[in-house]
Design a protein around this motif. Structure first.
Motif, PDB file in Angstrom:
ATOM      1  N   SER A  48       0.652  -1.158  -0.001  1.00  0.00           N
ATOM      2  CA  SER A  48       0.177  -0.092  -0.137  1.00  0.00           C
ATOM      3  C   SER A  48       0.798   1.426   0.122  1.00  0.00           C
ATOM      4  O   SER A  48       0.198   2.290  -0.256  1.00  0.00           O
ATOM      5  CB  SER A  48      -0.785   0.031   1.311  1.00  0.00           C
ATOM      6  N   ASP A  49       2.055   1.188   0.334  1.00  0.00           N
ATOM      7  CA  ASP A  49       3.066   2.423   0.263  1.00  0.00           C
ATOM      8  C   ASP A  49       3.239   3.171  -1.012  1.00  0.00           C
ATOM      9  O   ASP A  49       4.073   4.102  -1.222  1.00  0.00           O
ATOM     10  CB  ASP A  49       4.333   2.196   1.326  1.00  0.00           C
ATOM     11  N   GLY A  50       3.118   2.019  -2.120  1.00  0.00           N
ATOM     12  CA  GLY A  50       3.407   2.710  -3.405  1.00  0.00           C
ATOM     13  C   GLY A  50       4.737   2.191  -4.024  1.00  0.00           C
ATOM     14  O   GLY A  50       5.143   2.419  -5.115  1.00  0.00           O
ATOM     15  N   SER A  51       5.610   1.593  -3.133  1.00  0.00           N
ATOM     16  CA  SER A  51       7.127   1.436  -3.408  1.00  0.00           C
ATOM     17  C   SER A  51       7.066   0.036  -4.131  1.00  0.00           C
ATOM     18  O   SER A  51       8.054  -0.236  -4.549  1.00  0.00           O
ATOM     19  CB  SER A  51       7.628   1.195  -1.979  1.00  0.00           C
ATOM     20  N   ASP A  52       5.786  -0.621  -4.247  1.00  0.00           N
ATOM     21  CA  ASP A  52       5.899  -1.703  -5.024  1.00  0.00           C
ATOM     22  C   ASP A  52       6.261  -1.487  -6.506  1.00  0.00           C
ATOM     23  O   ASP A  52       6.957  -2.420  -7.051  1.00  0.00           O
ATOM     24  CB  ASP A  52       4.516  -2.482  -4.899  1.00  0.00           C
ATOM     25  N   LEU A  53       6.301  -0.305  -6.928  1.00  0.00           N
ATOM     26  CA  LEU A  53       6.641  -0.453  -8.428  1.00  0.00           C
ATOM     27  C   LEU A  53       7.970  -0.376  -8.678  1.00  0.00           C
ATOM     28  O   LEU A  53       8.546  -0.770  -9.627  1.00  0.00           O
ATOM     29  CB  LEU A  53       6.070   1.494  -8.825  1.00  0.00           C
ATOM     30  N   ILE A  54       8.772   0.042  -7.599  1.00  0.00           N
ATOM     31  CA  ILE A  54      10.123  -0.283  -7.830  1.00  0.00           C
ATOM     32  C   ILE A  54      10.459  -1.498  -7.780  1.00  0.00           C
ATOM     33  O   ILE A  54      11.404  -1.989  -8.588  1.00  0.00           O
ATOM     34  CB  ILE A  54      11.013   0.639  -6.585  1.00  0.00           C
ATOM     35  N   GLY A  55       9.840  -2.507  -6.792  1.00  0.00           N
ATOM     36  CA  GLY A  55       9.990  -4.053  -6.967  1.00  0.00           C
ATOM     37  C   GLY A  55       9.743  -4.448  -8.287  1.00  0.00           C
ATOM     38  O   GLY A  55      10.301  -5.342  -8.866  1.00  0.00           O
ATOM     39  N   VAL A  56       8.588  -4.157  -8.890  1.00  0.00           N
ATOM     40  CA  VAL A  56       8.095  -4.434 -10.114  1.00  0.00           C
ATOM     41  C   VAL A  56       9.199  -4.270 -11.272  1.00  0.00           C
ATOM     42  O   VAL A  56       9.561  -5.280 -12.313  1.00  0.00           O
ATOM     43  CB  VAL A  56       6.876  -3.919 -10.603  1.00  0.00           C
ATOM     44  N   GLN A  57       9.872  -3.013 -11.241  1.00  0.00           N
ATOM     45  CA  GLN A  57      10.735  -2.740 -12.334  1.00  0.00           C
ATOM     46  C   GLN A  57      11.979  -3.593 -12.224  1.00  0.00           C
ATOM     47  O   GLN A  57      12.384  -3.896 -13.040  1.00  0.00           O
ATOM     48  CB  GLN A  57      11.166  -1.197 -12.212  1.00  0.00           C
ATOM     49  N   ARG A  58      12.478  -3.855 -10.870  1.00  0.00           N
ATOM     50  CA  ARG A  58      13.456  -4.553 -10.769  1.00  0.00           C
ATOM     51  C   ARG A  58      13.230  -6.226 -10.787  1.00  0.00           C
ATOM     52  O   ARG A  58      14.169  -6.763 -11.535  1.00  0.00           O
ATOM     53  CB  ARG A  58      13.998  -4.922  -9.182  1.00  0.00           C
ATOM     54  N   VAL A  59      11.851  -6.584 -10.874  1.00  0.00           N
ATOM     55  CA  VAL A  59      11.719  -7.882 -11.115  1.00  0.00           C
ATOM     56  C   VAL A  59      11.671  -8.141 -12.760  1.00  0.00           C
ATOM     57  O   VAL A  59      12.025  -9.272 -13.350  1.00  0.00           O
ATOM     58  CB  VAL A  59      10.326  -8.430 -10.637  1.00  0.00           C
ATOM     59  N   LEU A  60      11.202  -7.100 -13.488  1.00  0.00           N
ATOM     60  CA  LEU A  60      10.925  -7.172 -14.729  1.00  0.00           C
ATOM     61  C   LEU A  60      12.529  -7.163 -15.494  1.00  0.00           C
ATOM     62  O   LEU A  60      12.718  -8.040 -16.735  1.00  0.00           O
ATOM     63  CB  LEU A  60      10.231  -5.931 -15.391  1.00  0.00           C
ATOM     64  N   ASP A  61      13.608  -6.457 -14.909  1.00  0.00           N
ATOM     65  CA  ASP A  61      14.896  -6.495 -15.442  1.00  0.00           C
ATOM     66  C   ASP A  61      15.368  -7.988 -14.831  1.00  0.00           C
ATOM     67  O   ASP A  61      16.523  -7.876 -14.180  1.00  0.00           O
ATOM     68  CB  ASP A  61      15.308  -5.271 -15.104  1.00  0.00           C
ATOM     69  N   ILE A  62      14.737  -9.078 -14.994  1.00  0.00           N
ATOM     70  CA  ILE A  62      15.374 -10.094 -14.467  1.00  0.00           C
ATOM     71  C   ILE A  62      16.468 -10.932 -14.888  1.00  0.00           C
ATOM     72  O   ILE A  62      17.316 -11.512 -13.928  1.00  0.00           O
ATOM     73  CB  ILE A  62      14.092 -11.236 -14.479  1.00  0.00           C
ATOM     74  N   ARG A  63      17.046 -10.359 -15.857  1.00  0.00           N
ATOM     75  CA  ARG A  63      18.255 -11.235 -16.583  1.00  0.00           C
ATOM     76  C   ARG A  63      19.435 -10.674 -15.805  1.00  0.00           C
ATOM     77  O   ARG A  63      20.384 -11.539 -15.847  1.00  0.00           O
ATOM     78  CB  ARG A  63      18.293 -11.072 -17.947  1.00  0.00           C
ATOM     79  N   HIS A  64      19.473  -9.567 -15.286  1.00  0.00           N
ATOM     80  CA  HIS A  64      20.602  -9.157 -14.639  1.00  0.00           C
ATOM     81  C   HIS A  64      20.440  -9.536 -12.909  1.00  0.00           C
ATOM     82  O   HIS A  64      21.493  -8.920 -12.191  1.00  0.00           O
ATOM     83  CB  HIS A  64      20.741  -7.438 -14.459  1.00  0.00           C
ATOM     84  N   ARG A  65      19.736 -10.066 -12.391  1.00  0.00           N
ATOM     85  CA  ARG A  65      19.601 -10.610 -11.132  1.00  0.00           C
ATOM     86  C   ARG A  65      20.772 -11.637 -10.710  1.00  0.00           C
ATOM     87  O   ARG A  65      21.283 -11.298  -9.698  1.00  0.00           O
ATOM     88  CB  ARG A  65      18.185 -11.262 -10.755  1.00  0.00           C
ATOM     89  N   SER A  66      21.013 -12.405 -11.344  1.00  0.00           N
ATOM     90  CA  SER A  66      22.061 -13.392 -11.314  1.00  0.00           C
ATOM     91  C   SER A  66      22.892 -13.781 -12.502  1.00  0.00           C
ATOM     92  O   SER A  66      22.358 -13.782 -13.633  1.00  0.00           O
ATOM     93  CB  SER A  66      21.778 -14.404 -10.371  1.00  0.00           C
TER      94      SER A  66
END
Length: 319
Positions: free
Chosen positions: A6-24
């Motif tokens: 609910s704090d709206g910070s989930d958008l940052i997490g979504v963007q991080r998840v969408l760029d999944i290929r650079h995670r590891s």
């Protein structure tokens, strides 16, 4: 994804998840494998379509050449063979001009019909490949979850996350939840969008498989040359896409096992609750369904083949 945080910070997490290929490193390798598999499958399916169109339409041409229809087209005694016949107001079986019109139209319709089915198979297969790639990356994130620090209390060794590590664990669990949610929502959208089409697609295979088997049952050289390859391609297409969809069920089972490997016993209560939520959500099947009723996979494929064979035997008996 706003209904998860609910704090709206989930958008940052979504963007991080969408760029999944650079995670590891594993994520990048999986991205490359999915890309190569998609490229190979696209080339393979287009080649199969081309071969199917050629084999279906070349047989009548060969028969016309063998019978001398092209050499004696000016006479009225010739009879042209076609890959598909129509009820039309003009003569295309004995007149060369009518033959050319239907000849071009048959090639065009063969290309359109083959492209419609092959492109649908290709679209669904590519989406499943990408979903499986995301699931593999998610499973790797769970299996290689950060390990707790070993501490000694009263000469007894424990594994427990420190206060700073608890914050990192909370962030990682949050990213895993977002990633899993994205996968589940996408699968639900695919089922809702393509469910009715998959149902009609399977109904087509039941009817068409029965008819093609009936044509091949004549066991003549002409029937086998015209319908034998087509029958093989149609059943191969059904088996192929069913096996591709079965990959989702296999990956879903691996996901459930991967959640158990997370060291939840070394976490505090808030993080344990997050692991519990992930565990509960991972129990849900990730299979794509036709009209929200029929699971798309190998079992449904086997049922369709048995049904086609049953109808074929019944029609063969009546014939």
């Amino acid at each position: 994804m706003g209904h998860f945080f609910s704090d709206g910070s989930d958008l940052i997490g979504v963007q991080r998840v969408l760029d999944i290929r650079h995670r590891s490193k594993f994520a990048m390798l999986t991205h490359i494998k999915v890309h190569k598999a998609s490229q190979f499958f696209t080339m393979y399916l287009n080649t199969m379509v081309l071969i199917g169109i050629l084999l279906f339409n070349i047989t009548p041409i060969y028969k016309n050449i063998s019978s001398g229809a092209f050499a004696n087209y000016k006479t009225e005694n010739v009879s042209f063979e076609h890959s598909v016949y129509f009820e039309l107001p003009f003569d295309y079986k004995h007149n060369i001009k009518g033959y050319l019109v239907i000849f071009i139209f048959d090639w065009y319709m063969s290309f359109v019909c083959s492209s419609c089915f092959s492109n649908f198979d290709l679209l669904m297969s590519l989406m499943v490949f990408h979903i499986c790639g995301h699931l593999l990356i998610l499973i790797d994130s769970l299996k290689n979850f950060r390990k707790p620090t070993k501490i000694v209390v009263n000469n007894i060794e424990y594994e427990w996350y420190s206060e700073e590590e608890m914050k990192l664990v909370s962030r990682d669990l949050r990213n895993i939840t977002i990633h899993h949610n994205l996968i589940v929502e996408f699968i639900e959208k695919v089922s809702k969008t393509f469910g009715p089409i998959l149902y009609l697609y399977y109904m087509f295979h039941i009817i068409n498989g029965c008819v093609l088997l009936l044509e091949c049952s004549q066991m003549s050289a002409e029937a086998l040359a015209r319908y034998g390859t087509l029958t093989f391609v149609v059943f191969q297409q059904l088996i192929q896409i069913s096996i591709v969809f079965e990959l989702l069920g296999i990956s879903s089972d691996k996901l459930m096992n991967a959640v158990y490997s997370v060291p939840w016993e070394s976490m505090d209560n808030p993080n344990r609750k997050k692991v519990y939520i992930i565990l509960m959500r991972s129990q849900r099947s990730l299979a794509i369904k036709a009209v929200d009723m029929v699971d798309v996979g190998v079992q449904t494929m086997a049922l369709i083949i048995r049904t086609s064979l049953s109808y074929f035997i019944m029609l063969r008996t009546f014939a």
